[in-house]
Design a protein around this motif. Structure first.
Motif, mmCIF file in Angstrom:
data_model
loop_
_atom_site.group_PDB
_atom_site.id
_atom_site.type_symbol
_atom_site.label_atom_id
_atom_site.label_comp_id
_atom_site.label_asym_id
_atom_site.label_seq_id
_atom_site.Cartn_x
_atom_site.Cartn_y
_atom_site.Cartn_z
ATOM 1 N N SER A 65 7.886 7.296 6.962
ATOM 2 C CA SER A 65 6.530 7.695 6.571
ATOM 3 C C SER A 65 6.565 8.182 5.128
ATOM 4 O O SER A 65 6.391 9.341 4.841
ATOM 5 N N SER A 66 6.819 7.247 4.245
ATOM 6 C CA SER A 66 6.954 7.535 2.824
ATOM 7 C C SER A 66 5.762 6.986 2.058
ATOM 8 O O SER A 66 5.177 5.982 2.456
ATOM 9 N N PRO A 67 5.438 7.604 0.924
ATOM 10 C CA PRO A 67 4.441 6.991 0.053
ATOM 11 C C PRO A 67 5.074 5.779 -0.622
ATOM 12 O O PRO A 67 6.149 5.879 -1.213
ATOM 13 N N MET A 68 4.457 4.645 -0.480
ATOM 14 C CA MET A 68 4.980 3.401 -1.019
ATOM 15 C C MET A 68 4.194 3.010 -2.261
ATOM 16 O O MET A 68 2.963 3.077 -2.267
ATOM 17 N N CYS A 69 4.909 2.594 -3.303
ATOM 18 C CA CYS A 69 4.295 2.201 -4.571
ATOM 19 C C CYS A 69 4.468 0.695 -4.758
ATOM 20 O O CYS A 69 5.583 0.178 -4.665
ATOM 21 N N TYR A 70 3.351 0.018 -5.024
ATOM 22 C CA TYR A 70 3.340 -1.430 -5.194
ATOM 23 C C TYR A 70 2.611 -1.791 -6.488
ATOM 24 O O TYR A 70 1.746 -1.033 -6.934
ATOM 25 N N PRO A 71 2.891 -2.973 -7.045
ATOM 26 C CA PRO A 71 2.014 -3.448 -8.108
ATOM 27 C C PRO A 71 0.587 -3.501 -7.547
ATOM 28 O O PRO A 71 0.379 -3.903 -6.391
ATOM 29 N N ASP A 72 -0.373 -3.079 -8.331
ATOM 30 C CA ASP A 72 -1.752 -3.019 -7.858
ATOM 31 C C ASP A 72 -2.184 -4.386 -7.337
ATOM 32 O O ASP A 72 -2.046 -5.395 -8.023
ATOM 33 N N GLY A 73 -2.664 -4.408 -6.113
ATOM 34 C CA GLY A 73 -3.137 -5.634 -5.484
ATOM 35 C C GLY A 73 -2.091 -6.363 -4.651
ATOM 36 O O GLY A 73 -2.436 -7.302 -3.939
ATOM 37 N N ASP A 74 -0.820 -5.963 -4.725
ATOM 38 C CA ASP A 74 0.215 -6.649 -3.950
ATOM 39 C C ASP A 74 0.152 -6.339 -2.463
ATOM 40 O O ASP A 74 0.634 -7.121 -1.656
ATOM 41 N N LEU A 75 -0.382 -5.212 -2.089
ATOM 42 C CA LEU A 75 -0.552 -4.871 -0.680
ATOM 43 C C LEU A 75 -1.995 -5.178 -0.294
ATOM 44 O O LEU A 75 -2.930 -4.655 -0.917
ATOM 45 N N LEU A 76 -2.159 -6.024 0.695
ATOM 46 C CA LEU A 76 -3.511 -6.337 1.151
ATOM 47 C C LEU A 76 -4.031 -5.174 1.985
ATOM 48 O O LEU A 76 -3.411 -4.787 2.980
ATOM 49 N N LEU A 77 -5.139 -4.625 1.574
ATOM 50 C CA LEU A 77 -5.750 -3.506 2.281
ATOM 51 C C LEU A 77 -6.723 -4.032 3.324
ATOM 52 O O LEU A 77 -7.351 -5.070 3.132
ATOM 53 N N GLY A 78 -6.843 -3.281 4.403
ATOM 54 C CA GLY A 78 -7.778 -3.640 5.448
ATOM 55 C C GLY A 78 -8.950 -2.673 5.492
ATOM 56 O O GLY A 78 -8.965 -1.657 4.788
ATOM 57 N N ASN A 79 -9.905 -2.960 6.356
ATOM 58 C CA ASN A 79 -11.080 -2.093 6.455
ATOM 59 C C ASN A 79 -10.754 -0.756 7.131
ATOM 60 O O ASN A 79 -11.591 0.121 7.187
ATOM 61 N N GLN A 80 -9.533 -0.588 7.619
ATOM 62 C CA GLN A 80 -9.099 0.675 8.214
ATOM 63 C C GLN A 80 -8.323 1.550 7.230
ATOM 64 O O GLN A 80 -7.888 2.647 7.585
ATOM 65 N N VAL A 112 8.818 13.585 -6.166
ATOM 66 C CA VAL A 112 9.876 12.589 -6.335
ATOM 67 C C VAL A 112 11.223 13.291 -6.248
ATOM 68 O O VAL A 112 11.359 14.437 -6.699
ATOM 69 N N VAL A 113 12.164 12.633 -5.596
ATOM 70 C CA VAL A 113 13.520 13.171 -5.463
ATOM 71 C C VAL A 113 14.512 12.054 -5.766
ATOM 72 O O VAL A 113 14.161 10.872 -5.750
ATOM 73 N N ASP A 114 15.738 12.425 -6.043
ATOM 74 C CA ASP A 114 16.792 11.440 -6.248
ATOM 75 C C ASP A 114 17.111 10.757 -4.922
ATOM 76 O O ASP A 114 17.054 11.377 -3.865
ATOM 77 N N GLY A 115 17.479 9.500 -4.997
ATOM 78 C CA GLY A 115 17.880 8.765 -3.802
ATOM 79 C C GLY A 115 17.095 7.486 -3.642
ATOM 80 O O GLY A 115 16.150 7.217 -4.372
ATOM 81 N N ARG A 116 17.499 6.712 -2.673
ATOM 82 C CA ARG A 116 16.835 5.447 -2.384
ATOM 83 C C ARG A 116 15.751 5.667 -1.343
ATOM 84 O O ARG A 116 15.997 6.278 -0.316
ATOM 85 N N GLY A 117 14.588 5.154 -1.628
ATOM 86 C CA GLY A 117 13.485 5.279 -0.696
ATOM 87 C C GLY A 117 13.236 3.979 0.027
ATOM 88 O O GLY A 117 14.168 3.257 0.371
ATOM 89 N N GLY A 118 11.992 3.667 0.208
ATOM 90 C CA GLY A 118 11.617 2.446 0.901
ATOM 91 C C GLY A 118 12.040 1.204 0.127
ATOM 92 O O GLY A 118 11.927 1.147 -1.091
ATOM 93 N N MET A 119 12.522 0.236 0.847
ATOM 94 C CA MET A 119 13.044 -0.962 0.185
ATOM 95 C C MET A 119 11.964 -1.776 -0.503
ATOM 96 O O MET A 119 12.268 -2.588 -1.360
ATOM 97 N N PHE A 120 10.712 -1.570 -0.159
ATOM 98 C CA PHE A 120 9.633 -2.337 -0.766
ATOM 99 C C PHE A 120 8.929 -1.582 -1.885
ATOM 100 O O PHE A 120 8.074 -2.137 -2.554
ATOM 101 N N SER A 121 9.255 -0.328 -2.090
ATOM 102 C CA SER A 121 8.565 0.503 -3.057
ATOM 103 C C SER A 121 9.211 0.367 -4.434
ATOM 104 O O SER A 121 10.441 0.322 -4.562
ATOM 105 N N LEU A 122 8.399 0.306 -5.478
ATOM 106 C CA LEU A 122 8.870 0.022 -6.834
ATOM 107 C C LEU A 122 9.883 1.011 -7.388
ATOM 108 O O LEU A 122 10.713 0.637 -8.205
#
Length: 117
Positions: free
Chosen positions: A37-52, A83-93
Protein backbone atom coordinates in the motif's frame (compact mmCIF):
# COMPACT_ATOMS: atom_id res chain seq x y z
CA UNK A 1 -7.54 25.47 3.67
CA UNK A 2 -7.32 21.84 4.73
CA UNK A 3 -5.63 19.51 2.28
CA UNK A 4 -6.27 15.77 2.09
CA UNK A 5 -2.75 15.03 0.85
CA UNK A 6 0.51 16.89 1.48
CA UNK A 7 4.19 16.06 1.01
CA UNK A 8 7.34 16.54 3.05
CA UNK A 9 10.17 18.70 1.71
CA UNK A 10 12.16 15.54 0.90
CA UNK A 11 9.25 14.13 -1.13
CA UNK A 12 8.80 17.44 -2.96
CA UNK A 13 12.50 17.48 -3.87
CA UNK A 14 12.23 13.96 -5.29
CA UNK A 15 9.13 14.94 -7.27
CA UNK A 16 11.08 17.82 -8.84
CA UNK A 17 13.85 15.39 -9.85
CA UNK A 18 11.36 12.91 -11.29
CA UNK A 19 9.57 15.65 -13.23
CA UNK A 20 12.90 16.81 -14.67
CA UNK A 21 13.69 13.27 -15.83
CA UNK A 22 10.24 12.06 -16.89
CA UNK A 23 8.05 15.11 -17.46
CA UNK A 24 4.74 15.53 -15.61
CA UNK A 25 3.97 12.78 -13.11
CA UNK A 26 0.92 11.50 -11.26
CA UNK A 27 0.41 9.52 -8.06
CA UNK A 28 -1.95 6.74 -7.08
CA UNK A 29 -2.11 5.22 -3.62
CA UNK A 30 -1.68 1.50 -4.20
CA UNK A 31 -4.35 -0.66 -2.64
CA UNK A 32 -2.07 -3.41 -1.41
CA UNK A 33 -1.58 -5.76 -4.36
CA UNK A 34 1.85 -6.26 -5.92
CA UNK A 35 3.47 -3.21 -4.37
CA UNK A 36 1.81 -3.16 -0.96
CA UNK A 37 0.00 0.00 0.00
CA UNK A 38 2.52 2.51 -1.27
CA UNK A 39 2.07 5.78 -3.11
CA UNK A 40 2.99 4.97 -6.69
CA UNK A 41 4.45 7.57 -9.06
CA UNK A 42 3.89 7.24 -12.82
CA UNK A 43 4.43 9.42 -15.86
CA UNK A 44 1.25 11.48 -16.07
CA UNK A 45 -1.37 9.52 -18.00
CA UNK A 46 0.42 6.15 -17.84
CA UNK A 47 -2.04 4.77 -15.29
CA UNK A 48 -5.56 4.51 -16.61
CA UNK A 49 -7.92 5.94 -14.02
CA UNK A 50 -11.42 4.65 -13.50
CA UNK A 51 -14.62 6.30 -12.34
CA UNK A 52 -13.93 4.89 -8.85
CA UNK A 53 -10.65 6.81 -8.48
CA UNK A 54 -10.83 9.90 -6.27
CA UNK A 55 -8.58 12.93 -6.79
CA UNK A 56 -7.36 13.84 -3.28
CA UNK A 57 -5.33 16.86 -4.35
CA UNK A 58 -1.88 17.66 -5.68
CA UNK A 59 1.64 17.31 -4.35
CA UNK A 60 4.46 19.01 -6.19
CA UNK A 61 2.02 20.10 -8.93
CA UNK A 62 1.20 16.43 -9.53
CA UNK A 63 -2.27 14.90 -9.06
CA UNK A 64 -2.72 12.29 -6.32
CA UNK A 65 -5.48 9.66 -6.63
CA UNK A 66 -6.88 6.85 -4.52
CA UNK A 67 -9.56 4.25 -5.24
CA UNK A 68 -12.92 5.13 -3.66
CA UNK A 69 -13.05 1.96 -1.54
CA UNK A 70 -9.69 2.81 0.00
CA UNK A 71 -10.67 6.47 0.38
CA UNK A 72 -13.66 5.40 2.47
CA UNK A 73 -11.17 4.10 5.07
CA UNK A 74 -8.76 7.06 4.83
CA UNK A 75 -11.21 9.97 4.50
CA UNK A 76 -10.80 10.96 8.14
CA UNK A 77 -7.01 11.31 7.75
CA UNK A 78 -4.58 13.60 6.05
CA UNK A 79 -2.09 11.63 3.97
CA UNK A 80 1.49 12.83 4.26
CA UNK A 81 3.76 11.63 1.49
CA UNK A 82 7.37 11.19 2.60
CA UNK A 83 10.44 9.57 1.05
CA UNK A 84 12.91 7.11 2.53
CA UNK A 85 15.95 5.25 1.27
CA UNK A 86 15.30 1.84 -0.24
CA UNK A 87 13.49 0.15 -3.07
CA UNK A 88 9.78 0.69 -3.30
CA UNK A 89 7.22 -0.50 -5.76
CA UNK A 90 8.65 -2.00 -8.90
CA UNK A 91 6.38 0.11 -11.11
CA UNK A 92 6.97 3.45 -9.39
CA UNK A 93 9.40 5.93 -10.98
CA UNK A 94 11.46 6.65 -7.87
CA UNK A 95 12.72 3.06 -7.55
CA UNK A 96 15.77 3.61 -9.75
CA UNK A 97 16.78 6.54 -7.55
CA UNK A 98 17.27 4.24 -4.53
CA UNK A 99 14.32 5.95 -2.82
CA UNK A 100 10.72 5.09 -2.18
CA UNK A 101 7.68 7.15 -1.38
CA UNK A 102 5.94 6.34 1.87
CA UNK A 103 2.47 7.27 3.14
CA UNK A 104 2.09 8.54 6.67
CA UNK A 105 -1.14 9.91 8.06
CA UNK A 106 -2.72 11.87 10.83
CA UNK A 107 -6.36 12.12 11.86
CA UNK A 108 -8.17 15.33 11.01
CA UNK A 109 -9.49 17.26 14.00
CA UNK A 110 -13.18 18.17 14.29
CA UNK A 111 -12.75 21.63 12.77
CA UNK A 112 -10.87 20.22 9.77
CA UNK A 113 -13.53 17.58 9.17
CA UNK A 114 -16.22 20.27 9.18
CA UNK A 115 -14.21 22.28 6.63
CA UNK A 116 -13.80 19.24 4.38
CA UNK A 117 -17.53 18.46 4.33
Amino acid sequence: MVQRVIATDAALELIVLLRERHGPVMFHQSGGCCDGSSPMCYPDGDLLLGNQDVLLGEIGDSPFYMHKNQFDYWKHTQIIIDVVDGRGGMFSLEGVEGKRFLSRSRAFNKEELVELN
